[in-house]
Design a protein around this motif. Sequence first.
Motif, PDB file in Angstrom:
ATOM      1  N   GLY A 127      23.689 -33.311  18.976  1.00 34.18           N
ATOM      2  CA  GLY A 127      22.123 -32.810  18.401  1.00 34.18           C
ATOM      3  C   GLY A 127      21.874 -31.553  18.859  1.00 34.18           C
ATOM      4  N   GLY A 128      21.190 -30.771  17.965  1.00 35.47           N
ATOM      5  CA  GLY A 128      20.698 -29.423  18.665  1.00 35.47           C
ATOM      6  C   GLY A 128      19.752 -29.125  17.367  1.00 35.47           C
ATOM      7  N   LYS A 129      18.913 -28.035  17.683  1.00 34.86           N
ATOM      8  CA  LYS A 129      18.141 -27.444  16.787  1.00 34.86           C
ATOM      9  C   LYS A 129      17.583 -25.984  17.205  1.00 34.86           C
ATOM     10  CE  LYS A 129      15.970 -28.381  12.779  1.00 34.86           C
ATOM     11  NZ  LYS A 129      16.259 -29.498  11.812  1.00 34.86           N
ATOM     12  N   GLY A 130      17.279 -25.262  16.268  1.00 34.54           N
ATOM     13  CA  GLY A 130      16.791 -23.693  16.529  1.00 34.54           C
ATOM     14  C   GLY A 130      16.047 -23.013  15.519  1.00 34.54           C
ATOM     15  N   GLY A 131      15.749 -21.768  15.593  1.00 35.99           N
ATOM     16  CA  GLY A 131      14.803 -21.436  14.706  1.00 35.99           C
ATOM     17  C   GLY A 131      14.103 -20.036  15.271  1.00 35.99           C
ATOM     18  N   ALA A 132      12.975 -19.672  14.396  1.00 37.49           N
ATOM     19  CA  ALA A 132      12.230 -18.583  15.109  1.00 37.49           C
ATOM     20  C   ALA A 132      10.690 -18.663  14.546  1.00 37.49           C
ATOM     21  CB  ALA A 132      12.779 -17.287  14.629  1.00 37.49           C
ATOM     22  N   ASP A 133       9.918 -17.884  15.091  1.00 36.69           N
ATOM     23  CA  ASP A 133       8.454 -18.053  14.683  1.00 36.69           C
ATOM     24  C   ASP A 133       8.380 -16.850  13.723  1.00 36.69           C
ATOM     25  OD1 ASP A 133       8.630 -15.758  16.223  1.00 36.69           O
ATOM     26  OD2 ASP A 133       6.943 -16.145  17.520  1.00 36.69           O
ATOM     27  N   PHE A 134       9.361 -16.407  12.845  1.00 32.31           N
ATOM     28  CA  PHE A 134       9.237 -15.527  11.555  1.00 32.31           C
ATOM     29  C   PHE A 134       8.910 -16.204  10.710  1.00 32.31           C
ATOM     30  CE2 PHE A 134      12.248 -13.762   8.211  1.00 32.31           C
ATOM     31  CZ  PHE A 134      11.672 -12.376   8.273  1.00 32.31           C
ATOM     32  N   ASP A 135       8.045 -15.507   9.596  1.00 31.13           N
ATOM     33  CA  ASP A 135       7.551 -15.992   8.523  1.00 31.13           C
ATOM     34  C   ASP A 135       8.192 -15.596   7.329  1.00 31.13           C
ATOM     35  OD1 ASP A 135       6.183 -17.286   6.432  1.00 31.13           O
ATOM     36  OD2 ASP A 135       4.452 -16.840   6.935  1.00 31.13           O
ATOM     37  N   PRO A 136       9.349 -16.157   6.519  1.00 30.43           N
ATOM     38  CA  PRO A 136      10.047 -15.438   5.389  1.00 30.43           C
ATOM     39  C   PRO A 136       8.992 -15.131   4.207  1.00 30.43           C
ATOM     40  CG  PRO A 136      10.983 -17.510   5.893  1.00 30.43           C
ATOM     41  CD  PRO A 136       9.638 -17.475   6.717  1.00 30.43           C
ATOM     42  N   LYS A 137       7.819 -15.820   4.138  1.00 28.35           N
ATOM     43  CA  LYS A 137       7.027 -15.785   3.014  1.00 28.35           C
ATOM     44  C   LYS A 137       6.578 -14.322   2.895  1.00 28.35           C
ATOM     45  CE  LYS A 137       5.133 -19.806   3.074  1.00 28.35           C
ATOM     46  NZ  LYS A 137       3.840 -20.403   3.435  1.00 28.35           N
ATOM     47  N   GLY A 138       6.713 -13.783   1.680  1.00 30.44           N
ATOM     48  CA  GLY A 138       6.346 -12.477   1.470  1.00 30.44           C
ATOM     49  C   GLY A 138       7.056 -11.242   2.013  1.00 30.44           C
ATOM     50  N   LYS A 139       8.074 -11.568   2.657  1.00 28.58           N
ATOM     51  CA  LYS A 139       9.248 -10.768   3.037  1.00 28.58           C
ATOM     52  C   LYS A 139      10.191 -10.237   1.764  1.00 28.58           C
ATOM     53  CE  LYS A 139       7.786 -10.888   7.402  1.00 28.58           C
ATOM     54  NZ  LYS A 139       6.684 -11.818   7.241  1.00 28.58           N
ATOM     55  N   SER A 140      10.503  -8.834   1.859  1.00 26.90           N
ATOM     56  CA  SER A 140      11.444  -8.753   1.183  1.00 26.90           C
ATOM     57  C   SER A 140      12.721  -9.212   1.403  1.00 26.90           C
ATOM     58  CB  SER A 140      11.571  -7.091   0.885  1.00 26.90           C
ATOM     59  OG  SER A 140      12.196  -6.535   2.181  1.00 26.90           O
ATOM     60  N   ASP A 141      14.007  -9.193   0.281  1.00 27.16           N
ATOM     61  CA  ASP A 141      15.453  -9.712   0.815  1.00 27.16           C
ATOM     62  C   ASP A 141      15.585  -8.913   1.785  1.00 27.16           C
ATOM     63  OD1 ASP A 141      15.754 -11.729  -0.933  1.00 27.16           O
ATOM     64  OD2 ASP A 141      17.088 -10.435  -2.208  1.00 27.16           O
ATOM     65  N   ASP A 142      15.482  -7.630   1.955  1.00 25.10           N
ATOM     66  CA  ASP A 142      16.165  -6.478   2.925  1.00 25.10           C
ATOM     67  C   ASP A 142      15.398  -6.887   4.288  1.00 25.10           C
ATOM     68  OD1 ASP A 142      17.548  -5.328   1.242  1.00 25.10           O
ATOM     69  OD2 ASP A 142      16.404  -3.237   0.905  1.00 25.10           O
ATOM     70  N   GLU A 143      14.219  -7.122   4.141  1.00 24.65           N
ATOM     71  CA  GLU A 143      13.631  -7.575   5.455  1.00 24.65           C
ATOM     72  C   GLU A 143      14.214  -9.016   5.915  1.00 24.65           C
ATOM     73  OE1 GLU A 143       8.975  -5.496   5.460  1.00 24.65           O
ATOM     74  OE2 GLU A 143       9.438  -7.546   4.296  1.00 24.65           O
ATOM     75  N   VAL A 144      14.354  -9.797   5.009  1.00 25.95           N
ATOM     76  CA  VAL A 144      14.902 -11.164   5.533  1.00 25.95           C
ATOM     77  C   VAL A 144      16.095 -10.986   6.014  1.00 25.95           C
ATOM     78  CG1 VAL A 144      15.728 -13.523   4.648  1.00 25.95           C
ATOM     79  CG2 VAL A 144      13.435 -12.630   4.035  1.00 25.95           C
ATOM     80  N   MET A 145      16.974 -10.055   5.448  1.00 23.21           N
ATOM     81  CA  MET A 145      18.441  -9.724   5.830  1.00 23.21           C
ATOM     82  C   MET A 145      18.319  -9.078   7.098  1.00 23.21           C
ATOM     83  SD  MET A 145      21.542  -7.432   4.063  1.00 23.21           S
ATOM     84  CE  MET A 145      20.593  -5.834   4.613  1.00 23.21           C
ATOM     85  N   ARG A 146      17.555  -8.146   7.362  1.00 21.33           N
ATOM     86  CA  ARG A 146      17.466  -7.394   8.725  1.00 21.33           C
ATOM     87  C   ARG A 146      17.129  -8.421   9.731  1.00 21.33           C
ATOM     88  NH1 ARG A 146      15.531  -2.857   5.601  1.00 21.33           N
ATOM     89  NH2 ARG A 146      13.611  -3.713   6.051  1.00 21.33           N
ATOM     90  N   PHE A 147      16.080  -9.194   9.637  1.00 27.87           N
ATOM     91  CA  PHE A 147      15.709 -10.364  10.240  1.00 27.87           C
ATOM     92  C   PHE A 147      16.866 -11.214  10.960  1.00 27.87           C
ATOM     93  CE2 PHE A 147      14.557 -14.286  11.995  1.00 27.87           C
ATOM     94  CZ  PHE A 147      13.775 -14.304  13.118  1.00 27.87           C
ATOM     95  N   CYS A 148      17.486 -11.806   9.948  1.00 28.14           N
ATOM     96  CA  CYS A 148      18.725 -12.555  10.145  1.00 28.14           C
ATOM     97  C   CYS A 148      19.968 -11.946  10.888  1.00 28.14           C
ATOM     98  CB  CYS A 148      19.537 -13.141   8.777  1.00 28.14           C
ATOM     99  SG  CYS A 148      18.093 -14.387   7.841  1.00 28.14           S
TER     100      CYS A 148
END
Length: 448
Positions: A127-148
């Motif tokens: 068992g494990g889990k992860g993530g970030a306090d990033f909000d993908p809502k309202g972000k462009s595809d490019d922003e989501v890509m750079r974040f990922c």
Amino acid sequence: MAHVDQKIEGMYQEVLKRNPGETEFHQAVLEVLESLGPVVSKHPQFLERKIIQRICEPERQIIFRVPWQDDKGEVQINRGFRVEFNSSLGPYKGGLRFHPSVYLGIIKFLGFEQCFKNSLTGLPIGGGKGGADFDPKGKSDDEVMRFCQSFMTELYRHIGEHTDVPAGDIGVGGREIGYMFGQYKRITNRYEPGVLTGKGLTWGGSLVRTEATGYGATFFVNEMLKARKDSFAGKTCLVSGSGNVAIYTIEKIHQLGGKCVACSDSNGIIYDEKGLDLELIKQIKEVERRRISDYAKTHKHAKYIAGGNIWDIPCQVAMPSATQNEINGKDAATLVKNGCIAVGEGANMPTTPEGVKVFLDAKIAYGPGKATNAGGVATSALEMQQNAGRDSWTFEYTEKKLEDIMVNIHRNCFETAEEYGAPGNYVVGANICGFIKIANAMVAHGLV
Ligand code: NDP
């Protein structure tokens, strides 16, 4: 603390002291420890080997900076997490959540629950889990890509087919997994499909993974209903959320003869008395990434209730599929009063302890998330099996495997609850059944 066995109470106090402020984690731990009294009486070696104390302490917790640039060229900074909780049954396995509410306490609650859920699937996954306090809502595809890409630039050194295999969760679907997989491949120079699950179908993904959590949850509720000589046929149902889990829960409910009349997002509810038009919901949410309120623009007869409470709508089956603590004691009482006979949790820990008590006292069929929504991770493990064998299975074959796994989880929880003197109590059944397998493996592995 009336409900925790005396032999265990001190361990819970220690968890509170060692993890200050992590309220969701405390809640998840308490819910499991409340079930374990009869287990440690029957298996004193678990106390001697300090299994409970060890299970409550993650094996490893990683917190890291995720810098990225938005479309205006401005630098943004988020915080990334991966909590590797328990590897006694297999490599760490669990999703990544991108949501502004994410902090260590959320990731630890999810990671802790994940251990028992994965154990319940009967498959070789820790068992494990992860993530970030990033909000993908309202972000462009490019922003989501750079974040990922930035997120994976740190995460890649901690994961691997035999070590830790992340997947999606809230805010992380096929698009995000694709960007992270691309960055992993680029950094490591290895095409390693086994490192992430939830991949696209042409590059290592599994059929049914997208549908798995919702379908699996519905299969589980169907089993609970069958155990009461009932079925979905003609039942009015509510499903909260309108994301991945909600959409495929609605789909399977409709296939099994139920009628879903409402779903939601964090802004409001759609109520469609005629039964939800799922193709429209898929178009709005999966294709166009718009808000659920737009449903009422196409279907004028449907009502959009901004900020409403979905649990006020009368139903016979409720499947919370949005987020933690979305059903409180009052909501649970309303559901029961309105004639609800079954609740199946697609989301993780969507019911508060007060709400759980209402459901258990009313003796309705109540399936806790760690059992009910285990179909998602189980199908992720099937994706890993296909990747390891360089194979890809048909939809029908994979769905049948998922259904068999859910029927099995239901049976194990049902029988364990009876064995430990709590017939019909799936909370006790799931906690004990999930715990014993991990505990036995930990005893076998010695003090590690
Ligand atoms: P998605 O991001 O696809 O959808 C989440 C949905 O829940 C959205 O409709 C979202 O609305 C709503 N939601 C999220 N946070 C909140 C909030 N704080 N208040 C109200 N509504 C909210 O996520 P998933 O469908 O993947 O996940 C849903 C739940 O299922 C989570 O608890 C997750 O941990 C659990 N789960 C998911 C699995 C999976 O395979 N995906 C496996 C097992 C469990 P909005 O768009 O407005 O934010």
